[in-house]
Structure formats: C-alpha cells, structure tokens
Write an enzyme that holds these catalytic residues in place. Structure first.
Site, mmCIF file in Angstrom:
data_model
loop_
_atom_site.group_PDB
_atom_site.id
_atom_site.type_symbol
_atom_site.label_atom_id
_atom_site.label_comp_id
_atom_site.label_asym_id
_atom_site.label_seq_id
_atom_site.Cartn_x
_atom_site.Cartn_y
_atom_site.Cartn_z
ATOM 1 N N HIS A 15 0.849 -1.196 0.000
ATOM 2 C CA HIS A 15 0.000 0.000 0.000
ATOM 3 C C HIS A 15 0.883 1.245 0.000
ATOM 4 O O HIS A 15 2.102 1.177 0.109
ATOM 5 C CB HIS A 15 -0.981 0.002 1.187
ATOM 6 C CG HIS A 15 -0.387 0.405 2.501
ATOM 7 N ND1 HIS A 15 -1.138 0.867 3.551
ATOM 8 C CD2 HIS A 15 0.893 0.424 2.947
ATOM 9 C CE1 HIS A 15 -0.367 1.136 4.584
ATOM 10 N NE2 HIS A 15 0.855 0.881 4.251
ATOM 11 N N CYS A 34 5.098 5.079 5.485
ATOM 12 C CA CYS A 34 3.986 4.483 4.737
ATOM 13 C C CYS A 34 3.586 5.342 3.532
ATOM 14 O O CYS A 34 2.742 4.932 2.731
ATOM 15 C CB CYS A 34 2.773 4.246 5.644
ATOM 16 S SG CYS A 34 2.865 2.695 6.584
ATOM 17 N N HIS A 40 5.279 -0.219 -0.473
ATOM 18 C CA HIS A 40 5.928 -1.112 0.496
ATOM 19 C C HIS A 40 4.837 -2.047 0.995
ATOM 20 O O HIS A 40 3.654 -1.819 0.733
ATOM 21 C CB HIS A 40 6.522 -0.319 1.678
ATOM 22 C CG HIS A 40 5.467 0.354 2.478
ATOM 23 N ND1 HIS A 40 4.864 1.508 2.069
ATOM 24 C CD2 HIS A 40 4.832 -0.009 3.613
ATOM 25 C CE1 HIS A 40 3.932 1.844 2.932
ATOM 26 N NE2 HIS A 40 3.872 0.936 3.878
ATOM 27 N N HIS A 42 3.139 -4.874 4.089
ATOM 28 C CA HIS A 42 3.013 -5.314 5.481
ATOM 29 C C HIS A 42 2.490 -6.749 5.473
ATOM 30 O O HIS A 42 1.765 -7.155 4.564
ATOM 31 C CB HIS A 42 2.015 -4.446 6.257
ATOM 32 C CG HIS A 42 2.419 -3.025 6.391
ATOM 33 N ND1 HIS A 42 3.294 -2.580 7.359
ATOM 34 C CD2 HIS A 42 2.068 -1.923 5.684
ATOM 35 C CE1 HIS A 42 3.450 -1.277 7.245
ATOM 36 N NE2 HIS A 42 2.730 -0.839 6.225
ATOM 37 N N ASP A 80 -4.420 -10.751 -0.864
ATOM 38 C CA ASP A 80 -3.118 -11.342 -0.538
ATOM 39 C C ASP A 80 -2.143 -11.180 -1.708
ATOM 40 O O ASP A 80 -2.468 -11.540 -2.848
ATOM 41 C CB ASP A 80 -3.289 -12.821 -0.185
ATOM 42 C CG ASP A 80 -2.017 -13.436 0.353
ATOM 43 O OD1 ASP A 80 -1.244 -12.728 1.040
ATOM 44 O OD2 ASP A 80 -1.786 -14.630 0.083
ATOM 45 N N HIS A 81 -0.971 -10.633 -1.412
ATOM 46 C CA HIS A 81 0.072 -10.363 -2.404
ATOM 47 C C HIS A 81 -0.389 -9.398 -3.497
ATOM 48 O O HIS A 81 0.062 -9.465 -4.634
ATOM 49 C CB HIS A 81 0.621 -11.664 -3.013
ATOM 50 C CG HIS A 81 1.488 -12.414 -2.032
ATOM 51 N ND1 HIS A 81 0.966 -13.109 -0.974
ATOM 52 C CD2 HIS A 81 2.826 -12.534 -1.934
ATOM 53 C CE1 HIS A 81 1.959 -13.645 -0.267
ATOM 54 N NE2 HIS A 81 3.097 -13.306 -0.832
ATOM 55 N N GLU A 127 -1.327 -4.434 11.732
ATOM 56 C CA GLU A 127 -0.447 -4.065 10.622
ATOM 57 C C GLU A 127 1.009 -4.300 11.006
ATOM 58 O O GLU A 127 1.822 -4.695 10.180
ATOM 59 C CB GLU A 127 -0.657 -2.606 10.226
ATOM 60 C CG GLU A 127 0.093 -2.212 8.963
ATOM 61 C CD GLU A 127 -0.032 -0.731 8.675
ATOM 62 O OE1 GLU A 127 -0.820 -0.353 7.798
ATOM 63 O OE2 GLU A 127 0.674 0.058 9.345
#
Ligand code: NI
Length: 138
Positions: A15, A34, A40, A42, A80-81, A127
């Site tokens: 995100h 962030c 990047h 998490h 996811d991913h 997170e």
C-alpha cells in the site's frame, strides 16, 4: 447462550498512504514511511469475530471452516500479495489505512456472515506487532 468465536487469517499486501492533493513532503510528514511513493508491504493479521448461539446438535456457533472459506473467498483471495491501492476492488476510493481497511472488510463480510445465520461482531487487523485496529460496525 451467546458465544463469540474468532478466526485469524493472514495476508501480505502493498500500500501507500498518501493524498494526491498534498505534495510528497506533506505526505511524508503526515504518513511517515507508509507514504513511500514506490510502495511497500506489510504482513497483516485479520481477526474476524462472529457471535451467535451454540447449536446444541454440534456444540458450534459456526463451522469454522465455513467462516474461513468465506473470508478467503471475499477478502484473502482479493488482497493477498496485491497492491491494495490499485488492485483491490473493495479498497478503491479509500485511503489505504488499517482503519479504512477494517471498515471495508466489515462491509464486505457483514451480509455473507449474516447469510450463515450468525452475526459479525468485530474486525481486528494488525499491521505491525505494535499496532492494531478494531471495528465493531458502528
Ligand atoms: Ni505502510
């Protein structure tokens, strides 16, 4: 006898926290690392808590495999991913904070969970190991 049961699922996602009406310096000031323009990721943990009566025949509030399957279908398979800013339908138009993510996941799951005959009670998302958000749908 109302009982609460929680399923944990994990996902990794990219995100960026930023506002396009602010420049990079202002975004960095408010959102810290962030706001990195090159994204990047998490490793998130999602805790979905539902509540309902215990079924006297099974001793269960819900078959946890059914709940897990629902969370995978509606949430994990989409996020996811992935990059939640650009690729995740239920995050479009939302600033990709953990708070907004918790609200979006609630909105995705509330009706399908209700269709299983139980009630969604809480969405919790971590997170980092030091921060988590809880949303109760209000
Ligand atoms: Ni971040």
């Amino acid at each position: 006898m109302e009982t609460y049961i929680t399923r944990r699922e994990r996902f990794s996602a990219a995100h960026r926290l930023f506002r396009s009406d602010w420049d990079d310096a202002k975004n960095l000031e408010v959102f810290g690392p962030c706001s990195n323009p090159n994204w990047h990721g998490h490793n998130y943990e999602l805790f979905v808590t539902v509540k309902g009566p215990i079924n006297p025949q099974t001793g269960f509030v819900i078959n946890i495999k059914k709940l897990s399957g629902l969370i995978h279908e509606r949430i994990i398979s989409k996020i996811d991913h992935k990059n939640m800013n650009t690729e995740v339908d239920f995050m479009q138009g939302r600033l990709a904070s953990t708070e907004n993510l918790a609200v979006a996941i609630w909105q995705e799951l509330e009706q399908p969970v209700s269709n299983l005959g139980i009630e969604l009670y809480k969405i919790k998302i971590t997170e980092t190991e030091n921060n988590f958000v809880e949303y109760y749908g209000k």
